[in-house]
Design an enzyme around this catalytic site. Structure first.
Site, PDB file in Angstrom:
ATOM      1  N   SER A  68      60.456  31.473  61.275  1.00 42.79           N
ATOM      2  CA  SER A  68      59.300  31.368  62.165  1.00 42.79           C
ATOM      3  C   SER A  68      58.240  30.420  61.612  1.00 42.79           C
ATOM      4  CB  SER A  68      58.665  32.749  62.362  1.00 42.79           C
ATOM      5  OG  SER A  68      59.539  33.612  63.018  1.00 42.79           O
TER       6      SER A  68
ATOM      7  N   HIS B  49      60.569  29.188  67.254  1.00 42.17           N
ATOM      8  CA  HIS B  49      61.992  28.898  67.053  1.00 42.17           C
ATOM      9  C   HIS B  49      62.442  27.969  68.190  1.00 42.17           C
ATOM     10  CE1 HIS B  49      62.835  31.991  63.909  1.00 42.17           C
ATOM     11  NE2 HIS B  49      61.753  32.538  64.451  1.00 42.17           N
TER      12      HIS B  49
ATOM     13  N   HIS C 260      67.757  36.669  66.514  1.00 42.32           N
ATOM     14  CA  HIS C 260      67.543  37.909  65.771  1.00 42.32           C
ATOM     15  C   HIS C 260      68.209  39.082  66.483  1.00 42.32           C
ATOM     16  CE1 HIS C 260      64.096  35.195  65.152  1.00 42.32           C
ATOM     17  NE2 HIS C 260      63.987  35.703  63.940  1.00 42.32           N
TER      18      HIS C 260
ATOM     19  N   TYR D 241      66.791  41.864  67.099  1.00 39.95           N
ATOM     20  CA  TYR D 241      65.850  42.499  68.023  1.00 39.95           C
ATOM     21  C   TYR D 241      65.795  41.815  69.390  1.00 39.95           C
ATOM     22  CZ  TYR D 241      62.407  38.896  66.588  1.00 39.95           C
ATOM     23  OH  TYR D 241      61.760  37.703  66.314  1.00 39.95           O
ATOM     24  N   GLU D 242      66.384  40.636  69.507  1.00 37.03           N
ATOM     25  CA  GLU D 242      66.459  39.974  70.808  1.00 37.03           C
ATOM     26  C   GLU D 242      67.625  40.513  71.642  1.00 37.03           C
ATOM     27  OE1 GLU D 242      65.484  35.512  70.585  1.00 37.03           O
ATOM     28  OE2 GLU D 242      65.951  36.019  68.506  1.00 37.03           O
TER      29      GLU D 242
ATOM     30  N   ALA E 150      59.862  33.811  57.485  1.00 38.97           N
ATOM     31  CA  ALA E 150      58.482  34.281  57.359  1.00 38.97           C
ATOM     32  C   ALA E 150      58.553  35.764  57.051  1.00 38.97           C
ATOM     33  CB  ALA E 150      57.723  34.043  58.655  1.00 38.97           C
TER      34      ALA E 150
ATOM     35  N   MET F 109      62.514  40.213  59.403  1.00 37.76           N
ATOM     36  CA  MET F 109      63.416  40.678  60.455  1.00 37.76           C
ATOM     37  C   MET F 109      64.644  39.799  60.593  1.00 37.76           C
ATOM     38  SD  MET F 109      60.503  41.536  63.328  1.00 37.76           S
ATOM     39  CE  MET F 109      59.011  42.451  62.882  1.00 37.76           C
ATOM     40  N   SER F 110      65.024  39.107  59.526  1.00 38.72           N
ATOM     41  CA  SER F 110      66.142  38.165  59.624  1.00 38.72           C
ATOM     42  C   SER F 110      66.810  37.989  58.267  1.00 38.72           C
ATOM     43  CB  SER F 110      65.625  36.806  60.121  1.00 38.72           C
ATOM     44  OG  SER F 110      64.771  36.220  59.137  1.00 38.72           O
TER      45      SER F 110
ATOM     46  N   ASN G 185      51.783  37.278  55.921  1.00 39.55           N
ATOM     47  CA  ASN G 185      50.802  38.354  56.131  1.00 39.55           C
ATOM     48  C   ASN G 185      50.966  39.393  55.027  1.00 39.55           C
ATOM     49  OD1 ASN G 185      53.348  38.942  57.884  1.00 39.55           O
ATOM     50  ND2 ASN G 185      52.419  40.954  57.556  1.00 39.55           N
TER      51      ASN G 185
ATOM     52  N   HIS H 262      52.226  38.274  65.222  1.00 40.17           N
ATOM     53  CA  HIS H 262      53.052  37.069  65.131  1.00 40.17           C
ATOM     54  C   HIS H 262      52.206  35.800  65.060  1.00 40.17           C
ATOM     55  CE1 HIS H 262      56.865  34.998  65.270  1.00 40.17           C
ATOM     56  NE2 HIS H 262      56.487  34.253  66.291  1.00 40.17           N
TER      57      HIS H 262
END
Length: 301
Positions: A50, A81, A103, A105-106, A133, A236-237, A260, A274
């Site tokens: 990201s 992306h 990902h 989550y998609e 990220a 998340m990846s 973050n 995000h």
């Protein structure tokens, strides 16, 4: 009749779902289709996380193919992306760069999101640099730091989220691949030396990455738990891609941009979002472009 041909002949969707989502022949067809459309023959692959898509600016003699132009390829729906394969040259090396990733989550399966890695392998890629990220769990990490990944924790794998679930094809790799050296020791050494040579020691770190499926950010208790078990950054990846890369016997270097600070206090008023991920990616973009370019210069492919 070969085992692979028997696998492809199953019609029952329940049985088919237990098998690898893509047969060797299917991935080979995708790889050959791509190679027919470009002159470049890459030996190095780079996955941009990201906000890190501007790493593509370091690639010369670019040839670009959009993911939605490649049959079977997962297409990212997330801001930051872009969804392009960028082929070309970087410091004299032939590369293919993924400008964005998909990902779990998609709604994609682990097998689907790792299809590009298998495809890169069959296109000739032997070394993979994967970036992401991530939120900082280690309280000594600051926003804008870059973490060289020395190991990962596949928490999602505890629940069966693993791209190698299903029937194994030995042409990709072994049934039970070792992950104790998932992130190549020599590549990590080169990365640390490169950061020092460039004067980047003040914001380069090394640590352990964990993957949470997402898309919700972690709760305070989850962050505290990750800290307790030795995690330095979470995202998340990356983990499924690294597992498949190692299964295919590719060397891997992982880099996390700390975008973050994870929330560790129950009464905190700030929260992860995000937008700050993308902002930090923009802030550190030029440094990462320079670092990756210098790193690639030192690689023997």
């Amino acid at each position: 009749m070969s085992r692979q041909r028997r696998v492809s002949s199953f019609d029952d969707e329940g049985v088919r779902s237990l098998l690898t989502s893509y047969t060797y022949e299917e991935v080979e067809e995708i790889a050959n289709n791509i190679l027919k459309r470009v002159k470049c023959r890459p030996s190095l692959g780079i996955i941009c996380g990201s906000g890190l898509g501007k790493l593509a600016n370091t690639v010369t003699n670019q040839e670009i193919i959009k993911y939605n132009e490649i049959p079977g390829f997962p297409v990212s729906t997330v801001p930051g992306h872009e969804g392009k394969l960028v082929f070309g040259q970087m410091c004299g090396k032939s590369v293919v760069l993924m400008q964005g990733r998909a990902h779990c989550y998609e709604g994609y399966s682990p097998q689907k999101i790792t299809l590009p890695v298998r495809t890169m392998k069959l296109m000739g890629v032997t070394t993979l640099i994967v970036t992401n990220a991530a939120g900082g769990i280690n309280e000594n990490f600051k926003v804008g730091d870059v973490m060289i990944i020395k190991d990962h924790l596949n928490l999602a794998g505890f629940a069966g989220v693993n791209p190698l679930v299903g029937l194994n094809d030995d042409r990709f790799g072994p049934r039970f691949p070792a992950m104790s050296h998932a992130y190549d020791v020599e590549l990590r050494r080169i990365a640390k030396a490169t950061a020092t040579d460039m004067g980047f020691d003040s914001f380069f770190r090394e640590g352990v990455y964990s993957m949470m499926v997402g898309p919700s950010f972690e709760t305070v208790t989850e962050c505290r738990y990750l800290k307790l078990i030795g995690v330095d950054a979470t995202g998340m990846s990356t983990v499924p891609e690294v597992i498949v890369a190692r299964h295919c016997n590719m060397k891997v270097l992982g880099l996390s941009l700390i975008t973050n600070e994870c929330i560790m206090e129950y009464d905190a008023t700030n929260f992860a979002n995000h937008e700050e991920v993308l902002q930090t990616g923009e802030m550190r973009s030029k440094d990462l472009q320079a670092f990756v370019s210098k790193m690639v210069e030192h690689l023997s492919l």
